[in-house]
Enzyme design. Structure first.
Site: not given
Ligand code: FRU
Length: 523
Positions: A52, A233
């Site tokens: 992300d 998320e």
């Molecule tokens: C989304 C996620 C978030 C988390 C991160 C961990 O892709 O699952 O919710 O903070 O990736 O790398």
């Protein structure tokens, strides 16, 4: 004497091992970035795993992009925040890692804001702090099965974002919800109520918290959809002025872990109002992008654009196969940075997203495509590399009689990526099942992917960005986005327009070769 000698040796050893650690986390600029699958004008880290986009803001002429990063491997692991900067959202420079895991846990996703009024007190009048909120994820707690292993923490920078200090009062928001997924804080200033808002993904909903100083947070409300039990998320919340009007609405972006538009993960949004306490949706949930590969899309704080525009970027992959895709030194790219605008049709609000205009800097030669009636096939040729190009086409749907038409990208090996349009069925199909060698993941080769064309007759405008391993389609002036990745053995070298059972009426178009922002020579 002996003891002193041992002490000096120990000090030297720890100094060198620290330096070694530091060095490990510096971007690898020595390596050639011209591997077979390396994109030319999308951001990729030189090496290692990325997911992300995080902590994005603009300050002093520079766009900052952080991201979930694991510098020790090409698969997901203990999360850090990597860091890259750009002055134009076109050329990216990778910087040193800014946040490292610590005793509270890994550094999961989050956001950053420029705290101009120094409400946090981390800076001073002369030194504006940049404040990041992120999730501390405690892996031992997770394994032990405890409820509250994710909590929100802060870090701040007083040098515009190159070095960061974690707040000694961390965590600033503990989890007493009884819900295990409690993460990805996104900060936004709510001027009317003079407070910071934190939007937080809490399993199948978003919770909102309020604060005057970014350090103390009060629960405000939550927003979800009745009956939706998917994992949400990476939320984002921001106001946006409706194009051609005076009205301002609030947009709530939410990424969805399962049942994305074409399987796996995808980014969605709601449009409505936020009154300083609660968000109310006025439009149903909509997909920001119909392709398989635009996840965790979030936007830049403090960007130098007017109130009717918002700049953002997504992770160009999908959790279904992200860790298996056949790149060796690094894994994942970001999407092109996009500009969002808000529109209203009848009683529905919707977003348009288009690539940022500065990308036109990368254009090299222009090839004009003349009007033509295509009854079978036409290869587009000119002074451009298909795998590094921007293609604009205008199609007259009223005069087109074909019941299927499309555009195919292919290489010498016979690998193909096919984008097909079915006007009568109001459908687009993107087929990557033969896009390159199979075998790295089953879910990747499922398909074809589909999207509604949402158009009855008229002129269909299409803009394709093709960059070695990705295709981004922006249609209907950005009302429809489609992002898919693929991994051909060699870059696609041919592009063909085709029609079946009737004519395709091409009004015209143009193709631009696009240079690499790293200035790599053309192969
Ligand atoms: C989304 C996620 C978030 C988390 C991160 C961990 O892709 O699952 O919710 O903070 O990736 O790398």
């Amino acid at each position: 004497m002996n003891k002193r000698f041992i002490l000096i040796v120990l000090l030297l050893l720890s100094f060198y091992s620290c330096k070694e650690m530091q060095k490990d986390r510096q971007p690898d600029t020595s390596r050639s970035l011209t591997e077979t699958h390396r994109p030319k004008f999308h951001f990729t880290p030189a090496a290692a795993w990325m997911n992300d986009p995080n902590g994005m803001y603009y300050l002093g002429g520079t766009y900052h992009l952080s991201y979930q990063y694991y510098p020790d491997s090409t698969v997901w692991g203990p999360m850090h925040w990597g860091h890259a900067t750009s002055r134009d959202l076109v050329s990216w420079e990778e910087q040193a890692v800014i946040l490292y895991p610590d005793s509270l846990g890994y550094i999961f996703s989050g956001s950053a804001v420029v705290d101009t009024q120094n409400t946090s007190g981390f800076g001073s009048k002369d030194s504006i702090p940049v404040v990041a909120a992120f999730t501390h994820h405690n892996p031992e707690g997770e394994q032990a099965g405890i409820q509250d292993f994710q909590y929100q923490s802060l870090a701040y920078s007083l040098d515009k974002g190159y070095t960061w200090t974690k707040y000694e009062g961390n965590p600033v928001l503990k989890n007493n919800t009884g819900i295990r997924d409690f993460r990805d804080p996104k900060l936004v200033w709510h001027a009317e109520s003079s407070q910071w808002i934190m939007a937080l993904a809490v399993y199948d909903r978003v919770q909102f918290y309020g604060s005057e100083n970014l350090r103390q947070w009060q629960y405000l409300s939550e927003f979800g959809i009745e009956g939706d039990t998917r994992l949400w998320e990476c939320p984002d919340l921001f106001p946006l002025k409706v194009a051609d009007g005076e009205e301002t609405k609030w947009v709530l972006i939410v990424s969805i872990q399962q049942q994305g538009p074409n399987g796996g993960t995808g980014t969605s949004y709601f449009v409505g109002d936020f009154d300083g306490t609660a968000f109310t949706a006025e439009s149903r949930q909509q997909w920001l992008d119909w392709g398989a590969d635009n996840y965790a899309f979030v936007t830049w704080d403090n960007a130098p654009v007017d109130q009717s525009r918002r700049l953002g970027i997504g992770w160009m992959s999908n959790w279904q196969y992200a860790q298996e895709v056949p790149t060796e030194k690094w894994r994942s790219a970001m999407t092109l940075p996009r500009e969002l605008t808000l529109h209203r049709a009848d009683d529905r609000y919707y977003l348009k997203s288009l690539p940022v205009e500065t990308l036109s800097k990368l254009r090299s030669a222009e090839t004009k495509i003349s009007p033509e009636i295509i009854s079978k096939k036409k290869e587009l040729q000119g002074n451009f590399l298909v795998s590094q190009s921007e293609m604009q086409l205008l199609i007259d749907l009223d005069k087109t009689t074909a019941n299927e038409f499309g555009i195919t990208f292919s290489n010498e090996e016979g690998e193909v990526l096919k984008v097909a349009f079915y006007p009568a069925e109001n459908l687009i199909r993107v087929d990557r099942r033969q896009s390159g060698p199979e075998g790295f993941s089953d879910s990747f080769f499922k398909g074809p992917h589909t999207a509604p064309l949402q158009m009855q007759g008229g002129l269909l405008d299409l803009q394709f960005f093709s960059d070695v391993t990705s295709l981004e389609l922006f249609a209907l002036e950005g009302a429809l986005n489609f992002t898919d990745i693929f991994f051909p053995s060699s870059p696609y070298s041919r592009v063909t327009l085709w029609s079946k059972q009737g004519d395709l009426v091409l009004v015209g178009g143009r193709v631009y070769g696009l240079n690499s922002f790293r200035g790599d020579p053309w192969p």
